[in-house]
Design a protein around this motif. Structure first.
Motif, PDB file in Angstrom:
ATOM      1  N   ASN A   1       0.846  -1.188   0.000  1.00 54.41           N
ATOM      2  CA  ASN A   1       0.000   0.000   0.000  1.00 54.41           C
ATOM      3  C   ASN A   1       0.883   1.239   0.000  1.00 54.41           C
ATOM      4  O   ASN A   1       1.288   1.737   1.048  1.00 54.41           O
ATOM      5  N   ALA A   2       1.205   1.726  -1.178  1.00 56.72           N
ATOM      6  CA  ALA A   2       2.085   2.886  -1.337  1.00 56.72           C
ATOM      7  C   ALA A   2       1.925   3.421  -2.749  1.00 56.72           C
ATOM      8  O   ALA A   2       1.286   2.808  -3.601  1.00 56.72           O
ATOM      9  N   HIS A   3       2.511   4.586  -2.996  1.00 59.22           N
ATOM     10  CA  HIS A   3       2.589   5.086  -4.368  1.00 59.22           C
ATOM     11  C   HIS A   3       3.677   4.320  -5.110  1.00 59.22           C
ATOM     12  O   HIS A   3       4.757   4.062  -4.564  1.00 59.22           O
ATOM     13  N   TYR A   4       3.402   3.977  -6.365  1.00 55.26           N
ATOM     14  CA  TYR A   4       4.376   3.312  -7.221  1.00 55.26           C
ATOM     15  C   TYR A   4       4.864   4.342  -8.244  1.00 55.26           C
ATOM     16  O   TYR A   4       4.156   4.672  -9.197  1.00 55.26           O
ATOM     17  N   TRP A   5       6.084   4.823  -8.049  1.00 56.75           N
ATOM     18  CA  TRP A   5       6.566   5.969  -8.817  1.00 56.75           C
ATOM     19  C   TRP A   5       7.272   5.596 -10.122  1.00 56.75           C
ATOM     20  O   TRP A   5       7.228   6.351 -11.097  1.00 56.75           O
ATOM     21  N   ALA A   6       7.967   4.472 -10.142  1.00 58.40           N
ATOM     22  CA  ALA A   6       8.746   4.126 -11.342  1.00 58.40           C
ATOM     23  C   ALA A   6       8.887   2.621 -11.437  1.00 58.40           C
ATOM     24  O   ALA A   6       8.964   1.925 -10.414  1.00 58.40           O
ATOM     25  N   ILE A   7       8.924   2.119 -12.655  1.00 56.01           N
ATOM     26  CA  ILE A   7       9.056   0.681 -12.882  1.00 56.01           C
ATOM     27  C   ILE A   7      10.185   0.432 -13.870  1.00 56.01           C
ATOM     28  O   ILE A   7      10.384   1.196 -14.824  1.00 56.01           O
ATOM     29  N   GLU A   8      10.937  -0.643 -13.621  1.00 63.27           N
ATOM     30  CA  GLU A   8      12.070  -0.978 -14.492  1.00 63.27           C
ATOM     31  C   GLU A   8      12.209  -2.495 -14.537  1.00 63.27           C
ATOM     32  O   GLU A   8      12.270  -3.152 -13.488  1.00 63.27           O
ATOM     33  N   PHE A   9      12.243  -3.044 -15.744  1.00 59.67           N
ATOM     34  CA  PHE A   9      12.491  -4.472 -15.931  1.00 59.67           C
ATOM     35  C   PHE A   9      13.830  -4.654 -16.642  1.00 59.67           C
ATOM     36  O   PHE A   9      14.117  -3.978 -17.630  1.00 59.67           O
ATOM     37  N   LEU A  10      14.629  -5.603 -16.122  1.00 56.68           N
ATOM     38  CA  LEU A  10      15.879  -5.968 -16.778  1.00 56.68           C
ATOM     39  C   LEU A  10      15.605  -6.867 -17.971  1.00 56.68           C
ATOM     40  O   LEU A  10      16.253  -6.767 -19.018  1.00 56.68           O
ATOM     41  N   ASP A  11      14.655  -7.777 -17.802  1.00 53.58           N
ATOM     42  CA  ASP A  11      14.215  -8.675 -18.864  1.00 53.58           C
ATOM     43  C   ASP A  11      12.754  -9.018 -18.589  1.00 53.58           C
ATOM     44  O   ASP A  11      12.104  -8.362 -17.775  1.00 53.58           O
ATOM     45  N   GLU A  12      12.228 -10.026 -19.236  1.00 52.51           N
ATOM     46  CA  GLU A  12      10.815 -10.333 -19.075  1.00 52.51           C
ATOM     47  C   GLU A  12      10.469 -10.923 -17.710  1.00 52.51           C
ATOM     48  O   GLU A  12       9.292 -11.015 -17.357  1.00 52.51           O
ATOM     49  N   GLN A  13      11.458 -11.307 -16.937  1.00 53.77           N
ATOM     50  CA  GLN A  13      11.217 -11.923 -15.640  1.00 53.77           C
ATOM     51  C   GLN A  13      11.587 -11.025 -14.459  1.00 53.77           C
ATOM     52  O   GLN A  13      10.867 -10.976 -13.468  1.00 53.77           O
ATOM     53  N   TYR A  14      12.696 -10.315 -14.568  1.00 57.88           N
ATOM     54  CA  TYR A  14      13.254  -9.594 -13.420  1.00 57.88           C
ATOM     55  C   TYR A  14      12.925  -8.108 -13.512  1.00 57.88           C
ATOM     56  O   TYR A  14      13.333  -7.415 -14.454  1.00 57.88           O
ATOM     57  N   GLY A  15      12.151  -7.621 -12.517  1.00 53.70           N
ATOM     58  CA  GLY A  15      11.781  -6.214 -12.536  1.00 53.70           C
ATOM     59  C   GLY A  15      11.621  -5.642 -11.146  1.00 53.70           C
ATOM     60  O   GLY A  15      11.522  -6.377 -10.150  1.00 53.70           O
ATOM     61  N   MET A  16      11.602  -4.311 -11.042  1.00 53.13           N
ATOM     62  CA  MET A  16      11.461  -3.626  -9.766  1.00 53.13           C
ATOM     63  C   MET A  16      10.584  -2.393  -9.920  1.00 53.13           C
ATOM     64  O   MET A  16      10.485  -1.813 -11.003  1.00 53.13           O
ATOM     65  N   ILE A  17       9.957  -1.994  -8.798  1.00 53.81           N
ATOM     66  CA  ILE A  17       9.160  -0.775  -8.740  1.00 53.81           C
ATOM     67  C   ILE A  17       9.677   0.082  -7.598  1.00 53.81           C
ATOM     68  O   ILE A  17       9.831  -0.402  -6.464  1.00 53.81           O
ATOM     69  N   ALA A  18       9.971   1.342  -7.869  1.00 49.74           N
ATOM     70  CA  ALA A  18      10.354   2.309  -6.839  1.00 49.74           C
ATOM     71  C   ALA A  18       9.087   2.877  -6.223  1.00 49.74           C
ATOM     72  O   ALA A  18       8.215   3.381  -6.943  1.00 49.74           O
ATOM     73  N   CYS A  19       8.989   2.814  -4.882  1.00 54.49           N
ATOM     74  CA  CYS A  19       7.720   3.114  -4.216  1.00 54.49           C
ATOM     75  C   CYS A  19       7.872   4.184  -3.142  1.00 54.49           C
ATOM     76  O   CYS A  19       8.978   4.599  -2.797  1.00 54.49           O
ATOM     77  N   GLY A  20       6.727   4.579  -2.617  1.00 56.47           N
ATOM     78  CA  GLY A  20       6.714   5.473  -1.476  1.00 56.47           C
ATOM     79  C   GLY A  20       7.253   4.779  -0.228  1.00 56.47           C
ATOM     80  O   GLY A  20       7.308   3.548  -0.146  1.00 56.47           O
ATOM     81  N   GLY A  21       7.672   5.595   0.738  1.00 62.62           N
ATOM     82  CA  GLY A  21       8.171   5.039   1.983  1.00 62.62           C
ATOM     83  C   GLY A  21       9.531   4.392   1.891  1.00 62.62           C
ATOM     84  O   GLY A  21       9.916   3.630   2.786  1.00 62.62           O
ATOM     85  N   GLY A  22      10.270   4.665   0.823  1.00 64.96           N
ATOM     86  CA  GLY A  22      11.598   4.086   0.671  1.00 64.96           C
ATOM     87  C   GLY A  22      11.604   2.601   0.362  1.00 64.96           C
ATOM     88  O   GLY A  22      12.607   1.915   0.554  1.00 64.96           O
ATOM     89  N   LYS A  23      10.503   2.097  -0.145  1.00 62.32           N
ATOM     90  CA  LYS A  23      10.401   0.663  -0.423  1.00 62.32           C
ATOM     91  C   LYS A  23      10.567   0.374  -1.912  1.00 62.32           C
ATOM     92  O   LYS A  23      10.279   1.205  -2.763  1.00 62.32           O
ATOM     93  N   VAL A  24      11.029  -0.851  -2.175  1.00 61.52           N
ATOM     94  CA  VAL A  24      11.179  -1.346  -3.540  1.00 61.52           C
ATOM     95  C   VAL A  24      10.460  -2.682  -3.642  1.00 61.52           C
ATOM     96  O   VAL A  24      10.592  -3.540  -2.764  1.00 61.52           O
ATOM     97  N   LEU A  25       9.687  -2.858  -4.699  1.00 59.10           N
ATOM     98  CA  LEU A  25       9.064  -4.138  -5.017  1.00 59.10           C
ATOM     99  C   LEU A  25       9.891  -4.840  -6.081  1.00 59.10           C
ATOM    100  O   LEU A  25      10.340  -4.219  -7.042  1.00 59.10           O
ATOM    101  N   ARG A  26      10.091  -6.160  -5.896  1.00 58.48           N
ATOM    102  CA  ARG A  26      10.898  -6.917  -6.853  1.00 58.48           C
ATOM    103  C   ARG A  26      10.145  -8.165  -7.301  1.00 58.48           C
ATOM    104  O   ARG A  26       9.504  -8.844  -6.498  1.00 58.48           O
ATOM    105  N   THR A  27      10.213  -8.447  -8.592  1.00 59.17           N
ATOM    106  CA  THR A  27       9.666  -9.677  -9.133  1.00 59.17           C
ATOM    107  C   THR A  27      10.752 -10.428  -9.890  1.00 59.17           C
ATOM    108  O   THR A  27      11.615  -9.811 -10.532  1.00 59.17           O
ATOM    109  N   THR A  28      10.719 -11.739  -9.810  1.00 63.19           N
ATOM    110  CA  THR A  28      11.643 -12.577 -10.573  1.00 63.19           C
ATOM    111  C   THR A  28      10.889 -13.536 -11.484  1.00 63.19           C
ATOM    112  O   THR A  28      11.486 -14.428 -12.080  1.00 63.19           O
TER     113      THR A  28
END
Length: 210
Positions: free
Chosen positions: A149-176
């Protein structure tokens, strides 16, 4: 904001910024993306969208049929172009950005990030934990629950599997696994993170407001 700050200034070899193409709308430009050294797009205030096919030397105006502030623009292959903005605005082009049509997003939240991972798959992120996914070249968008539960400010994927989202509160979301599952990481203090860049799976840079 004065005219100097509101214009496009490609960096010349002398290190001096020189204004080009005074014929483009003189508004605040926010989002820029080049798919190769020649072809790129810029979007900004009042629905302004412009395109260059010669490395930024010349720009043509793209009609968007909106006056909503546009924040980001992205293309994977140079043909399908996606632009996002305030109030849940998503614009799509299938002709390399010559024309842009509005696409229903299902949200009124401002959309701050967009990336197409291949010809058909892409993500958009924004305020109030907004995360949208397309699997049909941006024609339709479905919400994704990333669990934070935060603002999602920016998204970046290295490839089709590995990606991250820069979020509010100094948090990062990561997917593999291509965005099916997301893990939370506290990147630092509680300051919002507005940008993220994945160099490789071991080296990631995020920046925000102190």
């Amino acid at each position: 904001m004065n005219e100097e700050k509101r214009s496009l200034f490609p960096l010349q070899s002398t290190g001096v910024w020189t204004e080009l193409s005074p014929g483009v709308p003189r508004v605040t430009y926010i989002g820029v993306h080049f798919v190769n050294p020649d072809t790129g797009w810029v979007v900004g205030d009042l629905g302004a969208a412009i395109k260059s096919t010669n490395g930024g030397e010349d720009w043509t105006i793209t009609e968007t049929q909106t006056t909503t502030l546009l924040l980001k623009v992205y293309s994977y292959n140079g043909q399908i172009v996606i632009a996002t903005g305030y109030d849940g605005q998503i614009l799509r082009s299938s002709d390399g950005g010559e024309t842009l049509q509005q696409i229903p997003s299902g949200t009124i939240n401002d959309l701050w990030g967009v990336q197409m991972l291949n010809d058909t798959l892409g993500f958009v992120c924004g305020l109030n934990q907004t995360l949208l996914k397309t699997t049909d070249t941006g024609l339709t968008w479905q919400p994704v629950n990333a669990g934070l539960n935060a603002h999602y400010w920016a998204i970046e994927f290295l490839d089709e599997q590995y990606g991250m989202i820069a979020c509010g509160g100094g948090k990062v979301l990561r997917t593999t696994d291509g965005g099916n599952n997301w893990a939370q990481t506290q990147a630092g203090d509680a300051s919002d993170l507005y940008a993220i860049d994945i160099i490789d799976t071991l080296h990631i840079t995020a920046a925000g407001y102190l």
